[in-house]
Design an enzyme around this catalytic site. Sequence first.
Site, PDB file in Angstrom:
ATOM      1  N   ASP A   1       0.844  -1.197   0.000  1.00 22.13           N
ATOM      2  CA  ASP A   1       0.000   0.000   0.000  1.00 22.13           C
ATOM      3  C   ASP A   1       0.874   1.239   0.000  1.00 22.13           C
ATOM      4  OD1 ASP A   1       0.578   0.752   2.861  1.00 22.13           O
ATOM      5  OD2 ASP A   1      -0.388  -1.180   3.234  1.00 22.13           O
TER       6      ASP A   1
ATOM      7  N   GLU B   1      22.190 -22.656 -16.957  1.00 26.42           N
ATOM      8  CA  GLU B   1      21.412 -21.687 -16.171  1.00 26.42           C
ATOM      9  C   GLU B   1      22.313 -20.565 -15.664  1.00 26.42           C
ATOM     10  OE1 GLU B   1      17.781 -24.389 -14.300  1.00 26.42           O
ATOM     11  OE2 GLU B   1      19.764 -24.498 -13.384  1.00 26.42           O
TER      12      GLU B   1
END
Length: 731
Positions: free
Chosen positions: A534, A614
């Site tokens: 928020d 990777e």
Amino acid sequence: MGIQYLPEKKVFLLHTKNTSYQFRAAEFGFLEHLYYGRRIQDCADYLPVRLRHGYEANPYEAEKDRTISLDVLEQEYPGFGVSDFKTPAVAVKNGDGSDCIDLRYVSHKIYEGKYTITDMPSLRENEGGWSTLEVLLRDFSSGIEVTLVYGVMEEYDIITRCARLCNTGEQEVFVHRAHSACVAFPTDKMDMISFYGSWGHERNMERMPVRHGKYTVDSTRGISSHYYNPSAVLCSHDATEHSGECYGIALVYSGNFAITAEVNDFKQTRIVAGINPDTLCWKLNPGESFQTPEAVMTYSSRGLTALSHNFHRIIKYHLIPKQFINRRCPVLINNWEATMIDFNEEQLIAIAEKAKALGVEMFVMDDGWFGRRTDEYRGLGDWQCNLMKIPSGIAGLSKRTHKLGMKFGIWIEPEMVNEDSRLYEEHPDWCICIPGRKPTRQRYQLVLDFTRDEVIDEIFNQLYAEFKDAEIDYVKWDMNRSMTERFSQQLPAERQGEVCHRYVLGVYKLMQRLTDAFPQIRLEGCCGGGGRFDMGMLYYAPQIWCSDDTDAIERIHIQYGTSFIYPPFTMGSHVSECPNQQTGRTVSIDTRAALAYFGTFGYELDPNELTDEEQEAVRKQIAYYCRHGMVSAFGDFYRLTNPEEEKEYAAFMSVAEDQKEAVLSYIQLVSGANKGIIYLKLEGLLDEAMYEIQELGITCSGAALMYAGLPMPVIKADNEARIYTLCAVQE
Ligand code: GLA
């Protein structure tokens, strides 16, 4: 100045670049809302129509004029118990036991600059062209005064609101409801967009027409929560990303909130937003005041993308701490998914060293470094380094990490306590619980009573002692439970209804103290993932861990929903290991990065377990983010698909503010034989500029890419992503 007052009409006109907001002191001093929407020059006082409605209730002063009724007269800040029967903005219990509050206009003032709120976060004035309007209202019987405060930021089409209540009467008053804002719309034809979720599944966008009656999203968990976000959008039924009227409201608040949209039979829609009245009962003695949190409102006549951009810009330039504006977070690796709580210093160094070799810029030590923390059941509340695990201590480990050429970050959960901790043994009354009742536990922990200054002092002192000699660049501030048995042992019975809000003020106080003491520390908010995403948190923490669900495919939905209000650079998003710990799904490492680039970017895995291939991918990803992260995370964000509807593929892009660069992410969700071509229409580019798309080796005009589109590849795999980088070429 964005604020004008027309004395002869008693009309207030608030103007931003593209919007107007108007209200007036109407008959008998009722503050009547007139208009909010696309900018108009006219005074909108011709809009209200006084008509007799059947069964209307009329204010006493109206005498035989039955056309004036609060049943239909839309107030800016409706009270309760008089002739407005809709959701009130404010409700009280007066000293005499009555529950009426009838607010009338008294006076106002207009000034340049932005008002200030103490004790709570709010948008920062910074270099913006703000102006402020304060309107004083009064209930002439009880003496309750309400000052409605409006902040106008013309350039960004932002209007902020909050209210200050003051008891100028002679008796104590209990405030049951004090919303931040109330806005009225003269139509019942609107959709409401809100964001629901749960742990690991935050901020899913939901859109539905408002109906007669009330629809509320809220939280009573002590946090803004994973379940609903303290924000909402009201828009016309036909609003799309690019057209239609949209109104957004978001609270700068991290605790219990409620946003209610109510529609009546008079074709009126009202939205109120603020602290959740279900958990508020605030005692106001004569002379005392109560300040509501701030609500941030914006309007767009050009659809949802423009609405989001208004929010994104204000968050970027007027909410997060100034020193982090347009500063990306170092690419980090966090050890949580690699080790969980069970680790030692050498394991951490091994992760950091390997990560450094791959290009990672910061190492973050997650939960498990302190007190008795050998598992989830103990240790919270004791913020002293566990030297059995980390013999060098925090100072030593941070210095070792810096010597590797990396920045150092650390996890804390300062609002919590385990019963198995020194802090709890010494101060069992320092947690939020009701004596005589067994406390509800969540993750086997209790919430500390942050309504008490001595609790905040203790936690601050502990953290300060641990941090002061260390070299800490970043802190992940976590919060892993909902608040239950709301009760503070230091407050008298009649003030127990203040606990939730006082708690949030306490959290803000500690965040302020910590960031004042260590301004170089970048906070990342976290709450079991994204349970407190928020604007209140973003005032202190320029980024928030978006979700504990790091599955790239699920993140398409989570980051999509989050993006309506919050910009990508605020979203903590990392590449994590596969099979994913939350969903068991495996997707390629490049697909994982295609989501994480549109956030703070980092890794949540053990780099020592990566294959050579990777590792090579990670090296390239980091190099890519270092080169283009300021575009993907900080550029203007465009949602090219709605993942709630489009199931075959997802796409989104970010465009640099100067429109010279863009990053596009395309994810083919479902593969299929003999597929047709998808032409993706890009957005936010300059018509005439020529853009080279590096990955495709082609150069096209912005117009072609936006209006004719770009063919997407047919990929023989599900959940495979492609990243395209657009750079404007000099003619
Ligand atoms: C929460 C956070 C995780 C991790 C753990 C540690 O769940 O969201 O990222 O920090 O706590 O306990």
